[in-house]
Design an enzyme around this catalytic site. Structure first.
Site, PDB file in Angstrom:
ATOM      1  N   ASP A   1       4.220  -6.207   2.314  1.00  0.00           N
ATOM      2  CA  ASP A   1       3.376  -5.049   2.017  1.00  0.00           C
ATOM      3  C   ASP A   1       1.938  -5.336   2.452  1.00  0.00           C
ATOM      4  O   ASP A   1       1.336  -6.311   2.004  1.00  0.00           O
ATOM      5  CB  ASP A   1       3.420  -4.779   0.506  1.00  0.00           C
ATOM      6  CG  ASP A   1       2.820  -3.436   0.122  1.00  0.00           C
ATOM      7  OD1 ASP A   1       2.052  -2.888   0.934  1.00  0.00           O
ATOM      8  OD2 ASP A   1       3.100  -2.950  -0.977  1.00  0.00           O
TER       9      ASP A   1
ATOM     10  N   HIS B   1      -0.724  -3.548   1.772  1.00  0.00           N
ATOM     11  CA  HIS B   1      -1.678  -2.760   1.000  1.00  0.00           C
ATOM     12  C   HIS B   1      -2.534  -3.558   0.021  1.00  0.00           C
ATOM     13  O   HIS B   1      -3.270  -2.972  -0.774  1.00  0.00           O
ATOM     14  CB  HIS B   1      -0.952  -1.648   0.245  1.00  0.00           C
ATOM     15  CG  HIS B   1      -0.288  -0.663   1.149  1.00  0.00           C
ATOM     16  ND1 HIS B   1       1.016  -0.814   1.581  1.00  0.00           N
ATOM     17  CD2 HIS B   1      -0.754   0.460   1.737  1.00  0.00           C
ATOM     18  CE1 HIS B   1       1.324   0.185   2.389  1.00  0.00           C
ATOM     19  NE2 HIS B   1       0.272   0.970   2.496  1.00  0.00           N
TER      20      HIS B   1
ATOM     21  N   CYS C   1      -2.758   0.624   7.305  1.00  0.00           N
ATOM     22  CA  CYS C   1      -1.504  -0.068   6.980  1.00  0.00           C
ATOM     23  C   CYS C   1      -0.533  -0.120   8.160  1.00  0.00           C
ATOM     24  O   CYS C   1       0.167  -1.116   8.355  1.00  0.00           O
ATOM     25  CB  CYS C   1      -0.848   0.553   5.760  1.00  0.00           C
ATOM     26  SG  CYS C   1      -0.492   2.317   5.900  1.00  0.00           S
TER      27      CYS C   1
END
Length: 456
Positions: A342, A344, A126
Site C-alpha cells: 500500500d 498510502h 498513489c
C-alpha cells in the site's frame, strides 16, 4: 480498502511520524521584516502538508495497529512462488521474500515539483508510486541473482503469522535494545555487500529528487505529454506509458526496455524489434506492461481465476490498479484474498545523497490482504523476460493462464506480427479504439469509459 489492517512501519530512531511535528517549524532569526510573512506562509504550507499526511494515514488505516491474518492450512503465493505457512522454514522464506520487495509510498518534504509548489504527493500520487513498485520489482529481477533477498534484517519483528521475533539470514544475527543494536556479520554477509550496493543504487533511482531517473519528479515531468500535471490522478494505463518513457530516457539501464501493450494485445513482432540489438549481445531484457479493464464498476467474476493464475507465474512482476486515490500494488494471494503493498502511508523524504542512507522505509514488514472480488477492474499487469528464450516461454505460459477466461473475451492476447499504430496515427479516431479478439476486428467507443481502458 483492505478488509484488514496491518501495523504501520515502526519508526526508526529519530524518524518523524505523521502524528508528531504538526506544529510550525521555526527557520531561525529573521533578517528582513518581509521574511516574517514568507516564513509564516511556508509554515502554513508545511502544516497543511503534515495535516494532509495525517489524514491520509487515518483514511487508509495506517494509524491502526491491526494486522492481516494468514491461514496456515493453505499456501500463500507471492509473485510466482508458493509458500506453505504451516512449515516454519517456509514461513521464514515468505517473510524474507516479502520484506525484500521495494515499498515506495507517499513522501513529504521533497523539492517542489516543476510548475507547482507541491512538496508531497500525499493524496494524489498513489498510482505513480505503485507504478514505481512494479518497475522496481522488474529491476531487482533484472539486476540481482535469482532468489536474492534483502539481507539487512535488524528491522525484523514478530510478524502477521505469529512467527518468532527473530530472523537469521545468511549467518547474520541481530539484537535490538531500546537505544542500540548490535550485529554480527558472517563471511556470507560480507560477500553479499556487492549485491547490497546494487540494491542501494536501485533504491536511489526512485529517490524524490529531480535527478532520479524514476523518481516522482521525472514521472510527473513525463506525464505532461499525456496532459497530466502534479496533483492530478494518473490512471494505470497512463502510468504504464510514463514508465516506458522513463526507462527509455534513462542511461542507467542500457540493456532493458519497456513495452506497453496496445488495445489489450501484445504484438510479438513489435516486442522482438524493440529487444533486438547488434551481436554479440542479441537481445535486451524486457518489461511488458499490459493495461486492461476487467469489467464495469466491478471486476468481472470470470476474470478472478485468471488474475490469480497470472500471479502464480514467475514471469509476472505484479499488478497495479485501484479506484481513484486508492491504487495498490498486488503481489500475490492466499485463497480468495489478494496480497498487496500500500503506497498510502506518507513518510518523510530520505536524503539518498548521504552515504549509507537508511533503507528501512523502502521495505514493508507486513503484507496486507483484501478480497479479490473487491479489486478494481482498472489495472496494469507487468511481466519480465530476461532473454529471448524467456520471452518465448512467457508467451506460452501466459497464454495458457489466460485460457481460464475462455467463457469471456481473454483479458489480453498475444498476436504475431506488428501493430497498426503507424497507420492509425495518421487517421483521426474520435476516441474509437480497435481491439483484436480471435481474428475479429471490432470498434468500441471509449469516449465515456473510465480512465483510458476498453470494457471487456
Amino acid at each position: 480498502m483492505a478488509t484488514a489492517r496491518c501495523e504501520r512501519l515502526p519508526s526508526a530512531d529519530h524518524e518523524m511520524d505523521d502524528w508528531l511535528f504538526l506544529s510550525s517549524e521555526s527557520a531561525g532569526p529573521e533578517v528582513l521584516e518581509v521574511s516574517r510573512d514568507v516564513q509564516e506562509a511556508a509554515d502554513r504550507s508545511k502544516l497543511r502538508s503534515k495535516l494532509v499526511s495525517a489524514w491520509n494515514s487515518v483514511k487508509y488505516g495506517w494509524t491502526l495497529k491491526k494486522k492481516s491474518k494468514f491461514s496456515r492450512s493453505s499456501p500463500v503465493i507471492l509473485l510466482g512462488k508458493s509458500y506453505e505457512l504451516k512449515d516454519q522454514g517456509e514461513r521464514e522464506l515468505f517473510r524474507s521474500s516479502f520484506v525484500s520487495l521495494l515499498w515506495l509510498t507517499y513522501r513529504r518534504g521533497f523539492p517542489p515539483l516543476a510548475g507547482s509548489s507541491l512538496t508531497s504527493d500525499s493524496g494524489w500520487g498513489c498510482v505513480l508510486r505503485t507504478g514505481q513498485m512494479l518497475l522496481a520489482h522488474g529491476l531487482l529481477l533484472h539486476l540481482m541473482p535469482p532468489d536474492w533477498t534483502w539481507s539487512v534484517t535488524h528491522h525484523a519483528v514478530k510478524d502477521d503469522m505469529d512467527l518468532e521475533s527473530r530472523s537469521v539470514h545468511r549467518g547474520q544475527s541481530f539484537q535490538e535494545g531500546p537505544h542500540k543494536r548490535c550485529r554480527k556479520l558472517s563471511l556470507g554477509s560480507l560477500l553479499d555487500r556487492p549485491m547490497e550496493a546494487t540494491h542501494r543504487r536501485a533504491v536511489s533511482w526512485f529517490a524524490d529528487l529531480p535527478t532520479a531517473p524514476f523518481g516522482i519528479h521525472q514521472l510527473v515531468e513525463l506525464g505532461k505529454s499525456s496532459g497530466k500535471k502534479a496533483g492530478d490522478w494518473y490512471g494505470p494505463s497512463i502510468a504504464a506509458h510514463i514508465l516506458q518513457k522513463a526507462v527509455a530516457a534513462s542511461v542507467v539501464l542500457p540493456n532493458l526496455v519497456v513495452y506497453v501493450a496496445q488495445d489489450c494485445t501484445v504484438y510479438v513482432a513489435d516486442v522482438k524489434k524493440l529487444c533486438e540489438r547488434p551481436p554479440p549481445q542479441s537481445w535486451k531484457s524486457v518489461i511488458i506492461l499490459v493495461p486492461v479493464r476487467l469489467g464495469g464498476q466491478d471486476l468481472n467474476p470470470a476474470y478472478i481465476t485468471c488474475v490469480k493464475k497470472l500471479l502464480t507465474l514467475q514471469c509476472c512482476i505484479g499488478i497495479i490498479g485501484g479506484k481513484p486515490k486508492h491504487s495498490l500494488f498486488f503481489v500475490g494471494f492466499q485463497d480468495d484474498n489478494l496480497l498487496y503493498l500500500d503506497p498510502h502511508y506518507c513518510q518523510p523524504t530520505v536524503d539518498i545523497t548521504k552515504e549509507n542512507f537508511p533503507l528501512e522505509s523502502f521495505h514493508c514488514k507486513y503484507p496486507r490482504k483484501m478480497s479479490v472480488s473487491r479489486m478494481d477492474p482498472s489495472c496494469t499487469i507487468g511481466f519480465y523476460a530476461k532473454c529471448q528464450k524467456d520471452f518465448e516461454s512467457l508467451c506460452t505460459i501466459v497464454t495458457e493462464a489466460l485460457s481460464t477466461s475462455t467463457e469471456t473475451y481473454p483479458m489480453f492476447i498475444f498476436a504475431e506480427g506488428h501493430s497498426q499504430e503507424h497507420e492509425r496515427s495518421n487517421t483521426p479516431t474520435n476516441n474509437i479504439t480497435y481491439i483484436q479478439r480471435k481474428d475479429e476486428l471490432r470498434r468500441v467507443d471509449t469516449s465515456n469509459s473510465m480512465d483510458e481502458f476498453v470494457l471487456l
